[in-house]
Design an enzyme around this catalytic site. Structure first.
Site, PDB file in Angstrom:
ATOM      1  N   ARG A  19      41.323  49.057  81.203  1.00 26.61           N
ATOM      2  CA  ARG A  19      41.465  50.516  81.140  1.00 26.61           C
ATOM      3  C   ARG A  19      42.206  50.925  82.404  1.00 26.61           C
ATOM      4  NH1 ARG A  19      38.546  55.008  78.755  1.00 26.61           N
ATOM      5  NH2 ARG A  19      38.353  56.767  80.176  1.00 26.61           N
ATOM      6  N   HIS A  44      45.491  55.444  73.543  1.00 26.65           N
ATOM      7  CA  HIS A  44      44.054  55.131  73.529  1.00 26.65           C
ATOM      8  C   HIS A  44      43.679  54.604  72.132  1.00 26.65           C
ATOM      9  CE1 HIS A  44      40.010  54.998  74.678  1.00 26.65           C
ATOM     10  NE2 HIS A  44      39.727  56.269  74.865  1.00 26.65           N
ATOM     11  N   GLN A 103      39.906  54.301  70.656  1.00 23.03           N
ATOM     12  CA  GLN A 103      39.294  55.568  70.265  1.00 23.03           C
ATOM     13  C   GLN A 103      39.683  55.945  68.846  1.00 23.03           C
ATOM     14  OE1 GLN A 103      37.055  57.777  71.989  1.00 23.03           O
ATOM     15  NE2 GLN A 103      36.983  58.440  69.853  1.00 23.03           N
ATOM     16  N   ASP A 111      40.816  67.497  72.365  1.00 21.46           N
ATOM     17  CA  ASP A 111      40.461  66.679  73.520  1.00 21.46           C
ATOM     18  C   ASP A 111      40.398  67.598  74.726  1.00 21.46           C
ATOM     19  OD1 ASP A 111      39.863  64.494  75.083  1.00 21.46           O
ATOM     20  OD2 ASP A 111      41.869  63.627  75.045  1.00 21.46           O
ATOM     21  N   CYS A 130      36.842  63.194  71.373  1.00 24.47           N
ATOM     22  CA  CYS A 130      36.521  61.854  71.873  1.00 24.47           C
ATOM     23  C   CYS A 130      35.562  61.869  73.062  1.00 24.47           C
ATOM     24  CB  CYS A 130      37.798  61.094  72.207  1.00 24.47           C
ATOM     25  SG  CYS A 130      38.732  61.745  73.605  1.00 24.47           S
ATOM     26  N   ARG A 163      32.613  53.850  68.621  1.00 24.05           N
ATOM     27  CA  ARG A 163      33.374  53.074  69.600  1.00 24.05           C
ATOM     28  C   ARG A 163      32.797  51.663  69.680  1.00 24.05           C
ATOM     29  NH1 ARG A 163      36.139  55.519  73.780  1.00 24.05           N
ATOM     30  NH2 ARG A 163      36.630  53.367  74.359  1.00 24.05           N
TER      31      ARG A 163
END
Length: 301
Positions: A107, A134, A137, A218, A259, A287
């Site tokens: 990450r 991402h 996700q 988001d 998310c 996830r």
């Protein structure tokens, strides 16, 4: 070597296999205590390196728990611990890590860091997030949608807000899973040009969500944004808040996703987040299941 770097770099057939595997693995765990090992142990005697240049809650916990449920062990490393790309080149770090571990999840900030890690590692590399995309996700989001509303193929997904890295992976998914994606947000925060052709734009959010099967947003600000940038983004995005009025223009059974982490009553109201159309907690849980399936895919299990 099977990496999972981005949704558009993975075939639609493999993506479908990952989603189906995730759903099956989740079903087998229904009702079990969280610490119960999976029936099969595809990561038994395997070590997984989890590298975090960016802080994380869901990514760290879900990957860590997922590895343990599948019988493996984790080594959690921060960018500070490793001085990634500073005290040692990323290429050399990748070569060394490959001698110790069976799988790497990273990450990070720059996409190039991920790509260089994958180029020089001799073990699979998974994109846990970059400033550009991402993918893990969105695999969880597709799994969540299909749990509640059936196949996502041909459905209408509307993104309200900033055309950021999460949106980019949604755009990649729109092509690979064959659904329609609409972006509604200010022109100043339009998605990157490389995504042109993968979505449509409608500046009026009420028009954008008409007939939507899924509404997504988001956070408006990053943890690294200075205060001046936060205020500027709020001014630009205030008209794209997901509230009950906006959701009322979508289909009655339209789902709402975020998310997380969320700034409640900024990008979405608490009434929507805690409302009957919200599936954000299932989304967060998924996830775990999606990433377990991704790890199995990368290791050929």
């Amino acid at each position: 070597m099977t990496h999972f770097l981005d949704i558009h770099k993975t075939s639609p057939q493999d993506l479908r296999s990952i989603i189906d595997t995730a759903a099956a693995m989740k079903a087998r765990r229904a009702g079990l205590p969280k610490g119960t090992p999976d029936e099969d142990q595809p990561l038994k005697n395997h070590m997984v390196a989890l590298i975090f240049e960016k802080p994380s809650t869901r990514t760290r916990i879900s990957f860590d728990v997922g590895v343990r449920q599948m019988g493996g062990q984790t080594m959690v490393l921060s960018g500070k611990d490793m001085q990634l790309g500073h005290g040692e080149t990323i290429a050399d770090t990748a070569r060394v890590l490959s001698r110790y571990v069976d799988l790497i999840m990273i990450r990070t900030f720059e996409e190039q860091t991920l790509l260089e890690m994958a180029e020089y590692a001799s073990v699979p590399v998974i994109n846990g997030l970059t400033d550009r995309t991402h993918p893990c996700q969105i695999m969880a989001d597709v799994l969540t949608f299909e749990e509640h509303n059936g196949p996502i193929k041909g459905k209408k997904v509307v993104w309200s807000g900033d055309g950021n890295n999460v949106f980019a992976s949604f755009a990649h998914a729109a092509k690979q899973f064959d659904f329609d994606l609409t972006f509604t947000g200010p022109e100043t925060l339009q998605p990157e040009p490389a995504l042109d052709g993968l979505y449509t734009t409608e500046r009026d959010p009420m028009k954008a969500v008409e007939g939507a099967d899924l509404v997504v947003t988001d956070t408006w600000v990053s943890m690294h944004d200075p205060q001046s940038a936060r205020e500027r983004r709020h001014n630009q995005l205030r008209g794209y808040q997901v509230n009950t009025q906006l959701m009322s223009a979508a289909k009655d059974d339209a789902l709402f996703m975020h998310c997380l982490p969320a700034h409640r009553d900024d990008e979405a109201t608490s009434e929507v987040m805690d409302g009957p159309n919200s599936v954000i907690w299932d989304e967060a849980e998924n996830r775990l299941h999606a990433q377990k399936a991704i790890m199995r895919h990368c290791l050929g299990r």
